[in-house]
Enzyme design. Structure first.
Site, PDB file in Angstrom:
ATOM      1  N   ASP A  13       4.460  -5.092   5.451  1.00  0.00           N
ATOM      2  CA  ASP A  13       3.990  -6.235   4.653  1.00  0.00           C
ATOM      3  C   ASP A  13       2.673  -6.798   5.179  1.00  0.00           C
ATOM      4  O   ASP A  13       2.390  -7.985   5.025  1.00  0.00           O
ATOM      5  CB  ASP A  13       5.042  -7.356   4.613  1.00  0.00           C
ATOM      6  N   HIS A  41       4.629  -2.280  -2.226  1.00  0.00           N
ATOM      7  CA  HIS A  41       3.264  -2.733  -1.999  1.00  0.00           C
ATOM      8  C   HIS A  41       2.709  -3.330  -3.284  1.00  0.00           C
ATOM      9  O   HIS A  41       2.958  -2.837  -4.374  1.00  0.00           O
ATOM     10  CB  HIS A  41       2.356  -1.631  -1.447  1.00  0.00           C
TER      11      HIS A  41
END
Length: 430
Positions: A13, A41
């Protein structure tokens, strides 16, 4: 030959999708080499968010080839869903290529993932229940089903029957759960295979030919170094190798063909799931960072744990992944804090250490040693040059680079593509 690997340097992340999307503008081939649909993503283009889990970020460039490499584990159902989502958004997928050697995630992997996690009780590792671990288990045990098998009706049924016989014994006798019938999944998953058949090929040939022709190839990692099964916070890790070395195994490209490794990090740290996190914040500052940074999982929606920037973690990532360049994201999230902190070392039982311990018991006893820097109050989301950052923000960026020991090539002050600022072009220096 010009190739760049993008890796996350923390626990995932970090904004790899954004940086991959940014670097993709000058690449001709973009490839993923490990993981599956457990890795989400987010790409922001002209203010619009696109969330992907399997397909490489390069899919938004119709003139470029996007590759799902052999090191990935692919849930055909998720892949077809993602393809349909892109088609509905007007995104063409003709440029997608899927390795015939990639392994397939099937419903029994997901069920086994769930049952194993439940059986751990308080010792859960925080899996996303996507079947990733069990699929990699089958791969290592040499009983996995690959994309090439999925496309052959007879071979797929034969191997599915064999695997279900074994898995159902586990479900019924060990976990007191319900067996999965072959007729409940065979036709559905064979049909998924037929829907993706047009994209399937030997992707190692495509990648090596591109490199031999001098084309620019970008390799996109999922998760992060600290989730690597060998170099991460084991056992609170993923089941594959996000480190740059995973490229050679997961894409079929030799190590001599890797030129640069871009490590992506945030100006703070976040983590989803359980496991060690020495700089974790439990106060109002942590809550503020979580809200301002929108720290909620792309895949799970779970609130992420957040903490200060940890240079011990970063130096570990630099070392084991051979990072040559750094992309520093989310500096804007720290705006408005009176003081910002960077962990420079750990205190372990009264002794200062500069490396990341392998022992979970030692990690539990590690206390971060912080260096405090003055914060900044200005809104920096419109900044496009390093020299235009407030002095305190500039000092923070420079200190991060010094402590990690890697020069910063890009810094970001927001989620949009145009909020990524270049200090040094990764491609032009090759």
């Amino acid at each position: 030959m010009t190739s760049v690997v993008v890796v996350g340097t923390q626990w995932g992340d970090e904004g790899k999708g954004k940086i991959t999307d940014f670097l993709s503008a000058n690449a001709e081939v973009i490839a993923r080499y490990q993981g599956g649909d457990n890795a989400g993503h987010t790409i922001v283009i002209d203010g619009k968010k696109y969330k992907l889990h399997l397909i490489p970020s390069g899919i938004f460039f119709p003139e470029k080839i996007s590759v799902i490499g052999n090191g990935m584990v692919v849930n055909p159902k998720s892949l077809v869903k993602e393809l349909n989502y892109l088609h509905e958004e007007g995104v063409t997928t003709d440029n997608l290529r899927i390795s015939d050697r990639a392994h397939v995630i099937l419903p029994y992997h997901i069920e086994l993932d769930r049952l194993q996690e439940e059986a751990k009780g308080d010792n859960k590792i925080g899996t996303t229940i996507k079947g990733i671990g069990p699929a990699y288990m089958d791969k290592a045990a040499r009983v996995g089903i690959r994309i090439a098998d999925l496309l052959d009706r007879d071979i797929f049924r034969e191997r599915l029957e064999r695997n279900l016989a074994e898995k159902n014994r586990l479900f019924e006798k060990l976990y007191d759960s319900t067996a999965i019938k072959i007729d409940d999944i065979f036709e559905e998953y064979y049909e998924y295979g037929q829907q993706i058949k047009q994209y399937v090929t030997d992707t190692s040939v495509i990648l090596n030919n591109a490199l031999d022709q001098g084309k620019r190839v970008l390799f996109e990692g999922a998760q992060g170094v600290m989730l690597d099964i060998d170099q991460g916070t084991y056992p609170f890790v993923t089941s594959s190798n996000p480190v740059a070395g995973g490229v050679t195994i997961g894409s079929g490209v030799g190590p001599s063909k890797i030129d640069k490794v871009v490590g992506v990090c945030k100006a703070y740290t976040s983590r989803v799931g359980d496991g060690p996190f020495p700089t974790e914040l439990f106060d109002e500052v942590g809550d503020r960072i979580r809200e301002v940074g929108h720290e909620y999982g792309t895949t799970t929606g779970r609130p992420r744990r957040v903490g200060w920037f940890d240079s011990v973690v970063m130096r570990h990532s630099r070392r084991v992944s051979g990072i040559t360049n750094l992309s520093l994201n989310s500096i804007d999230v720290l705006s408005g804090l009176d003081t910002v902190k960077i962990c420079v070392a750990y205190d372990l039982d009264g002794q200062r250490i500069d490396h990341y311990p392998a022992s979970l018991e030692q990690l539990k006893r590690c206390k971060p040693i912080y260096e405090e820097l003055p914060g900044w109050s200005e809104d920096i989301t419109g900044v496009r040059k390093l020299e235009d950052l407030p002095e305190n923000a500039r000092n923070y960026v420079r200190r991060v680079s010094e402590l990690v020991g890697v020069r910063i090539s890009t810094f970001s002050v927001g989620p949009d593509r145009d909020q990524t600022n270049i200090l040094e072009s990764v491609w032009s220096s090759l």
